[in-house]
Structures are given as C-alpha cells and as structure tokens.
Design an enzyme around this catalytic site. Sequence first.
Site, PDB file in Angstrom:
ATOM      1  N   ASN A   1       1.820  -8.790  -1.176  1.00  0.00           N
ATOM      2  CA  ASN A   1       0.849  -9.778  -0.699  1.00  0.00           C
ATOM      3  C   ASN A   1       1.480 -11.156  -0.717  1.00  0.00           C
ATOM      4  O   ASN A   1       2.444 -11.421  -1.432  1.00  0.00           O
ATOM      5  CB  ASN A   1      -0.350  -9.847  -1.650  1.00  0.00           C
ATOM      6  CG  ASN A   1      -1.190  -8.592  -1.632  1.00  0.00           C
ATOM      7  OD1 ASN A   1      -0.804  -7.586  -2.206  1.00  0.00           O
ATOM      8  ND2 ASN A   1      -2.329  -8.660  -0.990  1.00  0.00           N
TER       9      ASN A   1
ATOM     10  N   CYS B   1       0.849  -1.192   0.000  1.00  0.00           N
ATOM     11  CA  CYS B   1       0.000   0.000   0.000  1.00  0.00           C
ATOM     12  C   CYS B   1       0.884   1.240   0.000  1.00  0.00           C
ATOM     13  O   CYS B   1       1.775   1.367   0.837  1.00  0.00           O
ATOM     14  CB  CYS B   1      -0.899  -0.009   1.231  1.00  0.00           C
ATOM     15  SG  CYS B   1      -1.874   1.492   1.361  1.00  0.00           S
TER      16      CYS B   1
HETATM   17  N1  COA Z   1     -11.866   8.601  -8.226  1.00  0.00           N
HETATM   18  C1  COA Z   1     -11.307   9.577  -8.948  1.00  0.00           C
HETATM   19  N2  COA Z   1     -11.113  10.829  -8.489  1.00  0.00           N
HETATM   20  C2  COA Z   1     -11.513  11.075  -7.236  1.00  0.00           C
HETATM   21  C3  COA Z   1     -12.103  10.103  -6.436  1.00  0.00           C
HETATM   22  C4  COA Z   1     -12.274   8.822  -6.971  1.00  0.00           C
HETATM   23  N3  COA Z   1     -12.781   7.840  -6.259  1.00  0.00           N
HETATM   24  N4  COA Z   1     -12.400  10.672  -5.247  1.00  0.00           N
HETATM   25  C5  COA Z   1     -12.012  11.943  -5.295  1.00  0.00           C
HETATM   26  N5  COA Z   1     -11.470  12.192  -6.494  1.00  0.00           N
HETATM   27  C6  COA Z   1     -10.894  13.443  -6.956  1.00  0.00           C
HETATM   28  C7  COA Z   1     -11.810  14.629  -6.785  1.00  0.00           C
HETATM   29  O1  COA Z   1     -12.651  14.758  -7.889  1.00  0.00           O
HETATM   30  C8  COA Z   1     -10.830  15.766  -6.683  1.00  0.00           C
HETATM   31  O2  COA Z   1     -10.331  16.034  -7.979  1.00  0.00           O
HETATM   32  P1  COA Z   1      -9.816  17.505  -8.393  1.00  0.00           P
HETATM   33  O3  COA Z   1      -8.612  17.764  -7.519  1.00  0.00           O
HETATM   34  O4  COA Z   1      -9.462  17.359  -9.835  1.00  0.00           O
HETATM   35  O5  COA Z   1     -10.953  18.410  -8.107  1.00  0.00           O
HETATM   36  C9  COA Z   1      -9.675  15.144  -5.894  1.00  0.00           C
HETATM   37  O6  COA Z   1      -9.774  13.737  -6.123  1.00  0.00           O
HETATM   38  C10 COA Z   1      -9.758  15.434  -4.407  1.00  0.00           C
HETATM   39  O7  COA Z   1     -11.065  15.081  -3.961  1.00  0.00           O
HETATM   40  P2  COA Z   1     -11.489  15.108  -2.432  1.00  0.00           P
HETATM   41  O8  COA Z   1     -12.902  14.682  -2.343  1.00  0.00           O
HETATM   42  O9  COA Z   1     -11.094  16.439  -1.845  1.00  0.00           O
HETATM   43  O10 COA Z   1     -10.679  13.949  -1.834  1.00  0.00           O
HETATM   44  P3  COA Z   1      -9.307  13.950  -1.061  1.00  0.00           P
HETATM   45  O11 COA Z   1      -8.336  14.944  -1.589  1.00  0.00           O
HETATM   46  O12 COA Z   1      -9.656  13.977   0.372  1.00  0.00           O
HETATM   47  O13 COA Z   1      -8.744  12.523  -1.480  1.00  0.00           O
HETATM   48  C11 COA Z   1      -9.263  10.243  -2.067  1.00  0.00           C
HETATM   49  C12 COA Z   1      -9.358  11.349  -1.038  1.00  0.00           C
HETATM   50  C13 COA Z   1     -10.076   9.109  -1.519  1.00  0.00           C
HETATM   51  C14 COA Z   1      -9.767  10.707  -3.364  1.00  0.00           C
HETATM   52  C15 COA Z   1      -7.830   9.843  -2.322  1.00  0.00           C
HETATM   53  O14 COA Z   1      -7.101   9.883  -1.149  1.00  0.00           O
HETATM   54  C16 COA Z   1      -7.765   8.459  -2.924  1.00  0.00           C
HETATM   55  O15 COA Z   1      -8.177   8.204  -4.038  1.00  0.00           O
HETATM   56  N6  COA Z   1      -7.204   7.520  -2.175  1.00  0.00           N
HETATM   57  C17 COA Z   1      -7.108   6.175  -2.616  1.00  0.00           C
HETATM   58  C18 COA Z   1      -6.219   5.471  -1.704  1.00  0.00           C
HETATM   59  C19 COA Z   1      -5.890   4.095  -2.214  1.00  0.00           C
HETATM   60  O16 COA Z   1      -6.236   3.686  -3.283  1.00  0.00           O
HETATM   61  N7  COA Z   1      -5.164   3.389  -1.381  1.00  0.00           N
HETATM   62  C20 COA Z   1      -4.719   2.094  -1.692  1.00  0.00           C
HETATM   63  C21 COA Z   1      -5.777   1.064  -1.690  1.00  0.00           C
HETATM   64  S1  COA Z   1      -6.445   0.659  -0.119  1.00  0.00           S
HETATM   65 ZN    ZN Z   2      -3.268  -5.421   0.574  1.00  0.00          ZN
END
Ligand code: COA
Ligand code: ZN
Length: 307
Positions: A246, A237
């Site tokens: 994994n 991660c």
């Molecule tokens: N898919 C695509 N884009 C996404 C999204 C999603 N699921 N969720 C949010 N976004 C985009 C928003 O549209 C925004 O885009 P912009 O900057 O172009 O306007 C940006 O991400 C920030 O959105 P916000 O709602 O403020 O979220 P955040 O900045 O708090 O980020 C996540 C949170 C969840 C989007 C981000 O941390 C993330 O995608 N994490 C995934 C973690 C992951 O995959 N970890 C490993 C697996 S467990």
């Molecule tokens: Zn995992």
Amino acid sequence: MAEAVIINDVGPRDGLQNQPRILAVAQRLALIRSLRDAGMQHIQVAAFVSPKAVPAMAGAAEIMAGLPADDAAYSVLVPNMKGYELALAAGARQVEMVVYGSDGMAQANVRMNRFEADAVAAAILDRAAADGLAVTITMSVAFECPFEGRVTPDRAMQSAARFLGAGAQEFIVADTIGAATPDRVRALAEALLAEHAAGQLGCHFHDTRALGLANVYAALDAGIRRFDASIGGLGGCPFAPGASGNVATEDVVMLLEQMGHATGINLAALMRASRLAATLTGNAPGGRARAWLDRQYPQPAETPHEI
Ligand code: COA
Ligand code: ZN
C-alpha cells in the site's frame, strides 16, 4: 488550516496478510499499539477469513480481545457471512466487506462471482443494521483487475449507489494492484463526490508503480478526505498477482501535513511504528520519503537497528 483528513492504517491487515514471516498475535498487537501511540484513530486490525486461505490472519478473535480499551475506530475485514458472525462474536463494532470490480478477482479471492459477493455484502448490511455494527464496503480492483484488465468506472458508481443507499457507512474504492493513474482517480473521485458526501467516501491505493502518492493527491484535490494507507508501505494481496505494498502511511501523513491538512498523527511517533513494522516483518519497504523522514526523525541510538 485546510480540512482535516482521516487516515485509516490497514497495515495490521493488508500489510501483514501476505508477509512471508507470520507474526504472533502479541507482535501484531504491539504494531497496533504503536500506531495508537502515534495518534492513529482508524486502524484495520484483523481479518476474519479462513486461516487456511490466509494463515497470517489467524487469531483475529485474540487480536480483538487484546485491543486497547479506548475510543479508536478498530475495523476488521470480513469476506463472507461466516466472517461477519465471527467478527460480531469477537466484539467488532466496524466491519469491512469487500465487493469486486471483476469476476476474476472475486473468484480468486473468495470463490464467488462479483454478483454473489454483492449479495453477501447486502446480507451483511441487513444483519449489521440489526446488530448495530457499522459497515464499510470496499470495491477491490475498482480500476484494474490482474486477470481481466481495465475496470470501467460505472462498476464503482453503481456499487457506491447501491451500498450507500443500503446503509453502508462508507464506500472505498481500492486500486488493489496499484494500476490506477491520477487522471482516472480524479475522474472517478469527482463522479462519486457529485453523488455522495465526502464523509461517505474513501480511497485505497497500492504503490506498485510509484503512483500511490500521486493518486492520493488526485483524490484529495477532487475532495476525498479519507484514505487507507499502510505503515512502512507494507502490503499486498495474496490472491492478486503483482500487487505490491500500500501507499505508506508516513508518506501520506507527510504530504497532508505539509499541505496544511490536520491528520492528528505525530510523524515522529509514526516513524517509530514504521521501524517496528520493519523490525517485525523484516520486509517493510518504508515510504518513498524514507531517507528524508529518517533524517527528520532519527532513531534513538539505544534502539538496535532493524533488518
Ligand atoms: N473465517 C474462518 N473460516 C472460514 C471463513 C471465515 N470467514 N469462511 C469459511 N471458512 C472456512 C469454512 O468453515 C471451511 O472450513 P473447513 O475446511 O475446516 O470446513 C473452509 O473455510 C472452506 O469454507 P467454504 O465456505 O467452502 O469457503 P471456500 O473454500 O470457498 O473459501 C473463503 C472461501 C472466503 C473462506 C476463503 O477464500 C477466504 O477466507 N478468503 C479470504 C481472502 C482474503 O482475505 N483476501 C485478502 C483480503 S481482500
Ligand atoms: Zn489493499
């Protein structure tokens, strides 16, 4: 013959999300096809996450569009409602939403506390019931958090009761940083199995301390019949410091088949998928049994050697 066991290969998602080399959609689809060719029926193919947060997972809709038109169970990870909406629009039938054993991990991964992530999971379950999608709930850091240390089993117990009660198809406990030990795995698996059907439960182990396979065995012996694993031992991660890959799918299949559990997976073909994972990423450790498996299923001479 012992009972059949389901293996869900998360290599195309967990395995690739943290790779230094970002693969093209066509390469990711080739890896998915190679897993299908080995008989893998459950594959996590993509994550509908922010491409800024996880660049390697960009193009999830293109992955969905390029999947083989067959009856395999292709799941996708969604971190929030936006991800759910995008997955639905892209034709996903099965989504995985992550909840957290700790606030620290929830904050690092999705900038929510764990209760906020729980609320999003509950909302996604409601939406998915209306939309006819199956939802897997995975509890990240169910045993130990890289920021807060040990996580007590009541977190997973409460979460399983809540989300299975709310209609989740399955509840998976994930040892995201590979810190669980077989005794703790057995105790949690037994407690979960005392309250829920085996068909609703699964485990997800990382092999950071070489205990992945021992943990699979402990859960198996307790009665768990569904495991996540990653081809070639890829994985980790990006937001959990110190997490390595994994448990390798080929190791898990070898263990299960040698113990008489049917997996439906062809190990020779799976080793081709493992070699493809190594060629594509340049960074697949392979399983603990790699040398032995390579001798059982040698690579054809005409194929150029990877890495
Ligand atoms: N898919 C695509 N884009 C996404 C999204 C999603 N699921 N969720 C949010 N976004 C985009 C928003 O549209 C925004 O885009 P912009 O900057 O172009 O306007 C940006 O991400 C920030 O959105 P916000 O709602 O403020 O979220 P955040 O900045 O708090 O980020 C996540 C949170 C969840 C989007 C981000 O941390 C993330 O995608 N994490 C995934 C973690 C992951 O995959 N970890 C490993 C697996 S467990
Ligand atoms: Zn995992």
